[in-house]
Design a protein around this motif. Structure first.
Motif: not given
Length: 550
Positions: A423-451
């Motif tokens: 369980s990420l909730l139990e064994t990685f409760p506060s660790g940093k989570v890095l999302l790559l590839s299509y996670f970035y490609d789909r979210l980045q245009p909205f980040i660029a468009a949204t202050p």
């Protein structure tokens, strides 16, 4: 450099990851659920009530270019501008950025020293890694120096071409020749005197795995032959041109990200937390993290998901899994197939040339998609339409069936599709989570468009917030992005934006059970170096005995 007690494919190095089976996407899982769930509650549940949007106020902006879908064809794409990992105040990109060949004073030398640590090694060495993915092939030309006891990474040159090798089924020679544009670039970068000692590897991922043994073997053989006959680099015969095991892909991506973030190097301060790395490709998705078991009697179950590695002088136990069939493009196919199947159950439209209402397409949009008959394997075209049912809530209910969250869990706890995961909730409760590839490609245009998105931390719920707005269709887009012609054109031209964002949210929230308020980061590059598995795999390749082509 790193080691595993289960040496395999990379035994000759200081430690390898080792081959193993991949858990495929089981069609019967969602189909059994669909038969039971759709007949009883499909009509009401899948097209139920809708909530008001949570999306913020008006958003002015300019849209960045996006990665084309799997069926797009772009002959050559230059290296993108460096993009740091988004939204991180504590761990920043390196203070001294990699330079690149355009401002490297001498490609055969280094600014870090004048003589190698060992006289038997060259002062600098290069390594070539070709990522033959499902949507395209990419070359990473890495420069290292031998100033210390192990090779030190300096910078990379990145190029890509489309489509991927898996698009050349039945044409192995054409598949091999498609890599010429990448290898020709390597010839330009690597000094002539160093080419014979420059290792090259071509590692295919999920796209080629799904092509079948006969077709994939023919393509790999053609690539191997062309490398031997046309190019001067040192091809490692055993592991030079292979289909990479999904677990290697995930672990190497974890090494790459944490190496560049300076969380696992030999000079990293003790107790520095590592990142969990979640990579979403076209055909598969991977998760790798370092769980912490706080209870004395708790530990990770043994199995192929468990990796004992040593990197930077420290032993670590990682959890990893690669979900074949849960990449973004394959998820699209699964959703379309399920929607068409539901239509046949309701007698509301199915079969070739039928018009099928699809709640995962934005309202008012439509798209002709190819659907495969699971009984005959025949493919036929269906016109999917969003009509007035397209919404995040409705699409999410379809995606939940595809996720197979209720599949039998033989070894608990499970994430989804019956796969064991601490369980990420139990064994990685506060660790940093890095999302790559299509996670970035789909979210980045909205980040660029949204202050507000660009200035504030991202959360798992960000995907749901965006999906809610996108799924409502053009009238809703006009209220937020009407003044941005490029963004409007992008949304109109890709009705599956609704599906993509909804699936990503379901993968994080339902699949991995991350809280909606869990902070996440997205990344593509760290000052010119691509995030992904390639650097991690290359660190292993250059960590072994240097060999030169005769």
């Amino acid at each position: 450099m790193f080691a595993s007690r289960r040496s395999g494919t990379y035994d000759r190095l200081e430690g390898g990851m080792g081959p193993g089976r991949s858990t495929g996407f089981r069609l019967t899982a969602w189909k059994k659920l669909a038969v039971g769930a759709v007949v009883i509650i499909g009509l009401v549940y899948a097209f139920g009530p809708r909530k008001e949007s949570m999306f913020p106020s008006t958003i002015p902006s300019v849209l960045d270019s996006d990665v084309p879908d799997v069926d797009s064809s772009v002959p050559y794409v230059p290296a993108p501008a460096p993009v740091p990992v988004h939204n991180d105040d504590k761990i920043s990109t390196p203070k001294t950025a990699p330079t690149g060949p355009e401002n490297d004073p001498d490609l055969s030398k280094t600014v870090h020293c004048t003589a190698p640590y060992k006289s038997s090694l060259p002062l600098v060495q290069y390594a070539l890694m070709i990522d033959a993915g499902s949507t395209g092939s990419r070359i990473h030309i890495y420069k290292f120096n031998n100033c210390g006891p192990s090779p030190m990474y300096e910078y990379e040159v990145f190029r890509m071409t489309q489509p991927g090798l898996s698009s050349y089924a039945g044409r192995p020679r054409d598949a091999a020749q498609s890599l010429d544009v990448l290898l020709d670039e390597a010839v330009k970068v690597v000094p002539e005197a160093l080419r014979a000692c420059t290792p090259v590897a071509v590692k295919a991922t999920a796209g080629l795995r799904l092509l079948g043994a006969a077709e994939s073997t023919a393509i790999l053989d053609a690539v191997r032959l062309r490398l031997h006959e046309k190019y001067p680099f040192n091809l490692q015969d055993a592991d030079g041109v292979v289909i990479m095991d999904g677990k290697d892909e995930g672990v190497y991506a974890w090494i790459t990200a944490n190496y560049l973030m300076n969380t696992i190097r030999s000079d990293t301060p003790a107790n520095t937390p590592t990142y969990a790395v979640l990579d979403l490709g076209g055909a598969s998705t991977q998760i790798v993290f370092e769980p912490i078991f706080s209870k004395p009697d708790s530990s990770m179950e043994d199995g192929e998901h468990k990796y004992d590695i040593t990197f930077g002088g420290k032993q670590r136990i990682l959890y990893q899994h690669s979900y074949l069939g849960y990449g973004l493009m394959r998820a699209r196919q699964s959703v379309h197939r399920l929607v068409e199947f539901m239509g046949s159950m309701r007698s509301s439209g199915s079969g070739a040339n039928a018009t099928v209402v699809n709640p995962c397409l934005a309202r008012g949009t439509s798209k002709v998609v190819d659907v495969e008959d699971t009984r005959t394997s025949d493919k036929f075209s269906v016109n999917m339409v969003g009509q007035d049912v397209g919404s995040f809530e409705n699409c999410n209910r379809i995606v939940e069936l595809v996720m197979a969250k209720d599949a039998i869990c033989e070894l608990k706890p499970c994430s989804f599709n019956g796969v064991y995961q601490p369980s990420l909730l139990e064994t990685f409760p506060s660790g940093k989570v890095l999302l790559l590839s299509y996670f970035y490609d789909r979210l980045q245009p909205f980040i660029a468009a949204t202050p507000s998105l660009a200035s504030e931390p991202l959360h798992v719920s960000t995907f749901a917030t965006l999906a809610e707005q996108v799924c409502q269709g053009k009238p809703s887009w006009t209220g937020y992005w009407g003044s941005n012609a490029a963004l409007m054109e992008e949304l109109e031209g890709r009705p599956e934006w609704c599906l993509d964002l909804t699936f990503m949210h379901a993968l994080l929230r339902l699949g991995y059970e991350l809280g909606g308020d869990r902070e996440v980061q997205i990344g593509k590059q760290i000052e010119g170096t691509e995030l992904g598995w390639c650097l991690g795999a290359t660190l292993a390749m250059v960590g072994g005995e240097l060999r030169c082509r005769v």
